[in-house]
Write an enzyme that holds these catalytic residues in place. Structure first.
Site, PDB file in Angstrom:
ATOM      1  N   SER A   1      54.834 -31.731 -43.884  1.00  0.00           N
ATOM      2  CA  SER A   1      55.526 -32.257 -42.714  1.00  0.00           C
ATOM      3  C   SER A   1      54.579 -33.219 -42.029  1.00  0.00           C
ATOM      4  CB  SER A   1      55.916 -31.115 -41.775  1.00  0.00           C
ATOM      5  OG  SER A   1      56.785 -31.562 -40.756  1.00  0.00           O
TER       6      SER A   1
ATOM      7  N   ARG B   1      52.316 -23.401 -51.634  1.00  0.00           N
ATOM      8  CA  ARG B   1      53.605 -23.947 -52.079  1.00  0.00           C
ATOM      9  C   ARG B   1      53.404 -24.923 -53.241  1.00  0.00           C
ATOM     10  NH1 ARG B   1      57.857 -24.429 -47.050  1.00  0.00           N
ATOM     11  NH2 ARG B   1      57.411 -22.369 -46.163  1.00  0.00           N
TER      12      ARG B   1
ATOM     13  N   ARG C   1      49.932 -17.263 -39.667  1.00  0.00           N
ATOM     14  CA  ARG C   1      51.156 -17.342 -38.867  1.00  0.00           C
ATOM     15  C   ARG C   1      51.877 -16.005 -38.887  1.00  0.00           C
ATOM     16  NH1 ARG C   1      53.479 -23.448 -40.379  1.00  0.00           N
ATOM     17  NH2 ARG C   1      51.453 -24.502 -40.086  1.00  0.00           N
TER      18      ARG C   1
ATOM     19  N   ARG D   1      56.676 -18.273 -47.786  1.00  0.00           N
ATOM     20  CA  ARG D   1      56.502 -17.964 -46.358  1.00  0.00           C
ATOM     21  C   ARG D   1      55.650 -16.702 -46.227  1.00  0.00           C
ATOM     22  NH1 ARG D   1      59.375 -19.818 -41.881  1.00  0.00           N
ATOM     23  NH2 ARG D   1      60.921 -20.758 -43.232  1.00  0.00           N
TER      24      ARG D   1
END
Length: 426
Positions: free
Chosen positions: A351, A391, A261, A276
């Site tokens: 998520s 994470r 990303r 991140r």
């Protein structure tokens, strides 16, 4: 993509939904394009009927020896064909503009998605475990990892650039252990594992909603392929252009992939450590479900993600994302947030979303159920992190650290670590 008929018949509801999502929506532009498209189609069909009648008449004239009249009729047909060709171009341009508008429009939030402006309006659903407390001065993973020699941020910058990571020794082993543990756990709960390409074409990314709207967040190759931001892209598109059988559903898939990303516009946000980064590992879950069962399947998917955290003994909470915070393709989303002592709070680690028929319509994924309806209908697609590996590693390092600077390996990972129970400085 939203159903054009639904949008046409529910303009006010769509406008309200887009307002609640903080998304732009030009209702008048949609109506203008939609009406222009239908008007052109009506005109095209009328001309096609006129052409068919003239063509039939030509055959009769020729049979009757009326050659002059037949030639005049042929000229008329040629003129009609020219008009139809011009209208066809106009229709294609209008449909293209309408399609572009719908491709840039997010999904409709579910009725059960709370209305809110941003992440501050996300209600908490439940918690598991108690935030870790220490009787010594604990360290953040970005400090403890390098001290133990399991994370090397500086050399990662030398090899690539900032916000890439280099894992060494038991750090690399822990990453691999987590991937295998997560994949094994999900497959034991009925998920079929896949090994997917780390690159995808534009059609595939359009199917899940990353393109065209979020191209700036993707890494693109010189061959026109993109590095995938999540295995959701590949797993959801495995059945693009296919019609599934009702008795196959729900299909439950999982895959480990590296994820890439650009994180455009995120400078300064969680850029320390493993939270991140531009490249990270993730085990992803995807489901293809019947529409009437998809929200139950979402709850089950959240439980599958929670199961990983519970087995690892990591405190977490579940929140329901509000309309102003859900992702582009999602109708309803739950986030799992793990406790990170360095933040003195919870950070997203998974998520899980129900995208209803939004992605299926873009990727043309349908199912048939002859016992209940004729023809075929779009499936509902769901996706969820199961989990983000980096994470998870950060959470383990921080929550399982000990006063002497070592890290206790969670019991379920010890077999995957080759029997290593403690990560110590060597």
């Amino acid at each position: 993509m939203l159903d054009i008929r639904f949008v046409r018949e529910n303009q006010e509801a769509v406008a309200t939904a887009m307002k609640n999502r903080n998304a732009s929506w030009d209702s008048s532009r949609f109506s203008e394009l939609d009406e222009a498209r239908r008007a052109v189609i009506t005109e095209e069909e009328a001309l096609q009927a006129e052409r068919n009648a003239a063509s039939k008449a030509i055959g009769q004239m020729m049979a009757q020896g009326k050659k002059d009249e037949a030639e005049a009729a042929k000229d008329q047909v040629r003129a009609i064909n020219e008009k139809i060709a011009a209208l066809s171009e106009k229709r294609e341009a209008t449909e293209g503009a309408l399609n572009d508008l719908l491709l840039a429009t997010p999904n409709m939030p579910a009725d059960s998605t709370p209305v809110g402006a941003d992440e501050n309006d996300n209600p908490e659903v439940r918690r598991w475990g108690v935030p870790t407390e220490f009787d010594f001065e604990y360290k953040a993973h970005w400090d403890l990892g390098p001290e133990l020699g399991i994370i090397d941020f500086e050399r990662a910058v030398k090899l690539a650039k900032s916000r890439f990571i280099l894992l060494g020794g038991l750090g690399a082993r822990l990453e691999r252990a987590l991937i295998n543990f997560m994949a094994d756990t999900h497959t034991s709960r009925g998920y079929k594992e896949w090994w997917c390409p780390a690159m995808a074409n534009a059609d595939t990314l359009t199917g899940t909603g990353q393109l065209p709207k979020f191209e700036e967040d993707l890494f693109k190759t010189t061959e026109g392929l993109y590095l995938i931001p999540t295995a959701e892209v590949q797993l959801t598109n495995i059945h693009s252009g296919e019609v599934l059988e009702a008795d196959q559903l729900p299909l439950k898939y999982c895959a480990f992939t590296p994820c890439f990303r650009e994180e455009a516009g995120s400078a300064g946000r969680d850029t320390r450590g493993l939270i991140r980064v531009h490249q990270f590992d993730k085990v992803e879950m995807v489901k293809y479900a019947k529409p009437e069962e998809s929200y139950d399947d979402l709850e089950a998917m959240v439980e599958d993600a929670e199961n990983i955290l519970q087995l690892l003994g990591l405190p977490y909470r579940v929140i329901s994302l509000c309309t102003g915070d859900i992702g582009f393709s999602a109708a309803k989303t739950y986030d799992l947030e793990v406790w990170l002592p360095s933040y003195n709070g919870y950070k997203e680690i998974s998520s899980c979303s129900n995208c209803t028929d939004f992605q299926a319509r873009r990727a043309n994924i349908k199912y048939r159920d002859p016992a209940n309806f004729k023809g075929s209908r779009f499936v509902h697609t769901l996706n969820g992190s199961g989990l983000a590996v980096g994470r998870t590693m950060a959470a383990i390092i921080e929550n399982y650290q000990r006063a002497d600077g070592s890290i206790k390996v969670p019991d379920v990972l010890v077999p995957y670590m080759g029997g290593v129970e403690v990560i110590e400085k060597v």
